[in-house]
Motif scaffolding. Structure first.
Motif, PDB file in Angstrom:
ATOM      1  N   PRO A 230       0.702  -1.168   0.003  1.00  0.00           N
ATOM      2  CA  PRO A 230       0.040   0.144   0.051  1.00  0.00           C
ATOM      3  C   PRO A 230       1.044   1.343   0.052  1.00  0.00           C
ATOM      4  N   ALA A 231       2.050   1.391   0.606  1.00  0.00           N
ATOM      5  CA  ALA A 231       2.712   2.371   0.888  1.00  0.00           C
ATOM      6  C   ALA A 231       3.341   2.877  -0.482  1.00  0.00           C
ATOM      7  N   VAL A 232       4.168   1.592  -1.249  1.00  0.00           N
ATOM      8  CA  VAL A 232       4.748   1.939  -2.446  1.00  0.00           C
ATOM      9  C   VAL A 232       3.803   2.464  -3.506  1.00  0.00           C
ATOM     10  N   PHE A 233       2.623   1.764  -3.649  1.00  0.00           N
ATOM     11  CA  PHE A 233       1.535   2.327  -4.602  1.00  0.00           C
ATOM     12  C   PHE A 233       1.374   3.694  -4.424  1.00  0.00           C
ATOM     13  N   GLY A 234       1.043   3.815  -3.055  1.00  0.00           N
ATOM     14  CA  GLY A 234       0.264   5.051  -2.682  1.00  0.00           C
ATOM     15  C   GLY A 234       1.471   6.344  -2.773  1.00  0.00           C
ATOM     16  N   ILE A 236       3.662   6.220  -5.148  1.00  0.00           N
ATOM     17  CA  ILE A 236       3.691   6.303  -6.936  1.00  0.00           C
ATOM     18  C   ILE A 236       2.464   7.340  -7.144  1.00  0.00           C
ATOM     19  N   PHE A 237       1.236   7.022  -6.774  1.00  0.00           N
ATOM     20  CA  PHE A 237       0.042   7.851  -7.178  1.00  0.00           C
ATOM     21  C   PHE A 237       0.214   9.214  -6.660  1.00  0.00           C
ATOM     22  N   LYS A 238       0.563   9.467  -5.399  1.00  0.00           N
ATOM     23  CA  LYS A 238       0.677  10.748  -4.943  1.00  0.00           C
ATOM     24  C   LYS A 238       1.618  11.519  -5.610  1.00  0.00           C
ATOM     25  N   SER A 239       2.900  11.146  -5.583  1.00  0.00           N
ATOM     26  CA  SER A 239       4.139  11.650  -6.318  1.00  0.00           C
ATOM     27  C   SER A 239       3.695  12.060  -7.715  1.00  0.00           C
ATOM     28  N   ALA A 240       2.949  11.289  -8.612  1.00  0.00           N
ATOM     29  CA  ALA A 240       2.484  11.777  -9.804  1.00  0.00           C
ATOM     30  C   ALA A 240       1.482  12.790 -10.061  1.00  0.00           C
ATOM     31  N   PHE A 241       0.959  13.193  -8.870  1.00  0.00           N
ATOM     32  CA  PHE A 241       0.226  14.386  -9.067  1.00  0.00           C
ATOM     33  C   PHE A 241       0.563  15.513  -8.025  1.00  0.00           C
ATOM     34  N   GLY A 242       1.704  15.417  -7.468  1.00  0.00           N
ATOM     35  CA  GLY A 242       2.403  16.407  -6.568  1.00  0.00           C
ATOM     36  C   GLY A 242       1.875  16.610  -5.145  1.00  0.00           C
ATOM     37  N   SER A 243       1.137  15.595  -4.613  1.00  0.00           N
ATOM     38  CA  SER A 243       0.347  15.480  -3.425  1.00  0.00           C
ATOM     39  C   SER A 243       1.291  14.995  -2.431  1.00  0.00           C
ATOM     40  N   GLU A 244       2.539  14.212  -2.949  1.00  0.00           N
ATOM     41  CA  GLU A 244       3.358  13.817  -2.029  1.00  0.00           C
ATOM     42  C   GLU A 244       4.441  14.987  -1.498  1.00  0.00           C
ATOM     43  N   MET A 310      11.202  -3.345  -8.019  1.00  0.00           N
ATOM     44  CA  MET A 310      12.395  -3.711  -7.306  1.00  0.00           C
ATOM     45  C   MET A 310      12.830  -2.500  -6.454  1.00  0.00           C
ATOM     46  N   ILE A 311      13.170  -1.416  -7.188  1.00  0.00           N
ATOM     47  CA  ILE A 311      13.924  -0.295  -6.813  1.00  0.00           C
ATOM     48  C   ILE A 311      13.095   0.345  -5.709  1.00  0.00           C
ATOM     49  N   LEU A 312      11.889   0.541  -5.652  1.00  0.00           N
ATOM     50  CA  LEU A 312      11.012   1.246  -5.006  1.00  0.00           C
ATOM     51  C   LEU A 312      10.670   0.380  -3.575  1.00  0.00           C
ATOM     52  N   PHE A 313      10.521  -0.801  -3.778  1.00  0.00           N
ATOM     53  CA  PHE A 313      10.333  -1.547  -2.486  1.00  0.00           C
ATOM     54  C   PHE A 313      11.344  -2.001  -1.634  1.00  0.00           C
ATOM     55  N   THR A 314      12.534  -1.598  -2.182  1.00  0.00           N
ATOM     56  CA  THR A 314      13.832  -1.731  -1.454  1.00  0.00           C
ATOM     57  C   THR A 314      14.237  -0.542  -0.747  1.00  0.00           C
TER      58      THR A 314
END
Length: 489
Positions: A230-234, A236-244, A310-314
């Motif tokens: 959940p954290a990794v996919f969250g 990805i999506f939050k960073s894609a729209f600038g909310s991270e 692989m990169i993001l999960f680790t």
């Protein structure tokens, strides 16, 4: 002086205007085909395994494997990592988006390659040069495309891939570049001197094996870090729209790097996959168009995504503000953007294995990409020398190709990369203009295919029915063509 000229021309060809043009074409084709990449997803999967080869053409699956061998390359490992480094985790989302859009472009160019293909020396040949001349009637335009492609794919690009192989093998196992170069040209020479059938058979064996092995390692890493899904996919999506919050200031870079890396990986609209599509034995052009559309899903949603996860999960990545050069986040100090991120990620699963695994992956990915380059080179040479001294020319191009591989393995130059990009840039511009102007025949083929499916038929194409000029292979229908070829042989 030469470097300056090459870099200037490169800047013109690969400007943001080209990226915008590719996106526009993908969106245009998606809307005009009523998002065939969604509607015909099930049909795409079925077609991959239903086609059979012939004496003149390869099977749909072999054509798919040949195409994937070209787009599943070093960029899937190093390019994906670089996209994350400069665009943040959000770049991965935009890679997915551009791939979804690009599937429609892949359908159009590959269907056109089938519509306007021809039979030479007992083999099917097709691709942008053929449909530009036959569909648009602009022979000079087609010749420019063929020459640019021949220069890029036969002379400049092979050495770059070979250098990636030699470097990775040397870094992981200490093997001398010269030895690696000799091994590579021996293996490549054995295959390309065996003709398109041997290339296709090699691709259909290696490509599934290498992709499956790579994806399995990625799945193992994800399963070990299961709680982070959940954290990794969250992220990805939050960073894609600038909310991270951490990456909110580089949303523009996330979009640009995601789009650029996605386009580089899937190659939709660039014309490269169309060459392989034209070699397939199918009863209807839309069949191979749908198969090739699915190929970019396999490339990006499996291999590119495997690298990214692989990169993001680790957590083995850094993110850099491209404008200022400052580190936004630093998780692995001293590691340059690229394959090092993937190596570090694999080391978290199998300590000390990352370097060797990535070296093997790069070897296989780059090796099969070299095969794709050769086939594209040969197809454009066949176009330029129709009815002329092809036998000698084909032997000569093989020797030049192998020489370029060996030279690149032992020594490469930054200028070679830039000059190769010029050839690719010319290809992309010319092909995009062509498929935009030739959309009508590809759309006719799609509608005809859909109508026959509704009637419960196994679709077959007849170019005469729709008045498509110069689609000589399909005149009077597929069955008539097969009968004619049988009588001639």
């Amino acid at each position: 002086m030469l470097d300056q000229i090459v870099n200037t021309v490169n800047g013109w060809l690969w400007s943001p205007v080209l990226v915008a043009f590719i996106v526009f074409c993908g969106l245009y084709f998606s809307f005009r085909t009523r998002f065939m990449q969604i509607r015909h997803f099930k049909e795409m999967v079925k077609l991959i395994f239903s086609g059979k080869g012939s004496d003149a053409g390869v099977s749909s699956f072999q054509a798919l494997a040949m195409s994937l061998s070209g787009c599943i390359g070093v960029g899937n490992i190093a390019g994906t990592a670089t996209g994350i480094a400069y665009g943040g985790p959000g770049a991965v989302f935009w890679m997915w988006v551009i791939t979804f859009i690009g599937a429609a472009s892949a359908y159009v160019e590959s269907t056109l390659a089938q519509i306007y293909k021809e039979k030479q020396d007992g083999q099917y040949r097709g691709g942008p040069a053929f449909y530009i001349e036959k569909g648009l009637g602009w022979k000079w335009f087609a010749v420019v495309f063929a020459v640019a492609t021949l220069l890029a794919m036969a002379v400049l690009m092979p050495g770059i891939q070979a250098n990636a192989i030699a470097d990775s093998v040397h870094n992981a196992f200490g093997v001398n570049h010269t030895i690696t170069g000799l091994i590579v040209i021996a293996l490549v020479g054995f295959t390309i001197f065996g003709g398109v059938k041997r290339i296709a058979r090699t691709a259909e064996i290696i490509v599934p094996f290498m992709a499956a092995g790579y994806v399995l390692i990625a799945l193992a890493i994800i399963m070990i870090n299961f709680e982070n899904i959940p954290a990794v996919f969250g992220l990805i999506f939050k960073s894609a729209f600038g909310s991270e919050e951490l990456f909110g200031g580089i949303i523009g870079s996330a979009v640009m790097w995601g789009v650029k890396r996605g386009l580089y990986a899937n190659e939709a609209g660039q014309g490269t996959g169309a060459h392989h599509a034209g070699a397939a034995e199918v009863s209807h052009p839309a069949k191979q168009g749908l198969v090739q559309a699915f190929s970019i899903y396999l490339d990006v949603f499996l291999v590119v995504t495997a690298t990214a996860l692989m990169i993001l999960f680790t957590n083995q990545y850094n993110v850099i503000n491209e404008k200022t050069g400052e580190l936004i986040t630093e998780n692995i100090a001293g590691v340059e953007p690229g394959a090092g991120y993937t190596q570090a990620a694999v080391d978290t699963l199998l300590p000390g294995f990352g370097s060797g695994f990535v070296a093997i992956a790069i070897f296989l990915f780059a090796f099969t990409t070299i095969y794709a380059y050769y086939y594209i080179s040969e197809t454009n040479l066949a176009y330029l020398l129709r009815g002329k001294i092809r036998g000698f020319a084909f032997v000569a191009i093989k020797i030049i190709f192998l020489a370029a591989i060996f030279y690149g393995a032992v020594k490469t130059a930054t200028t070679a990369w830039a000059m190769a990009d010029i050839g690719l840039g010319i290809m992309v511009w010319l092909n995009l203009i062509a498929i935009l102007l030739l959309f009508k025949p590809a759309n006719i083929a799609l509608k005809d295919y859909e109508e026959q499916l509704k009637q419960g038929k196994d679709p077959e194409f007849n170019s005469s029915k729709y008045g498509i000029k110069n689609a000589d292979f399909w005149v009077n229908g597929y069955e008539k063509t097969k009968e004619k070829d049988k009588n001639v042989s």
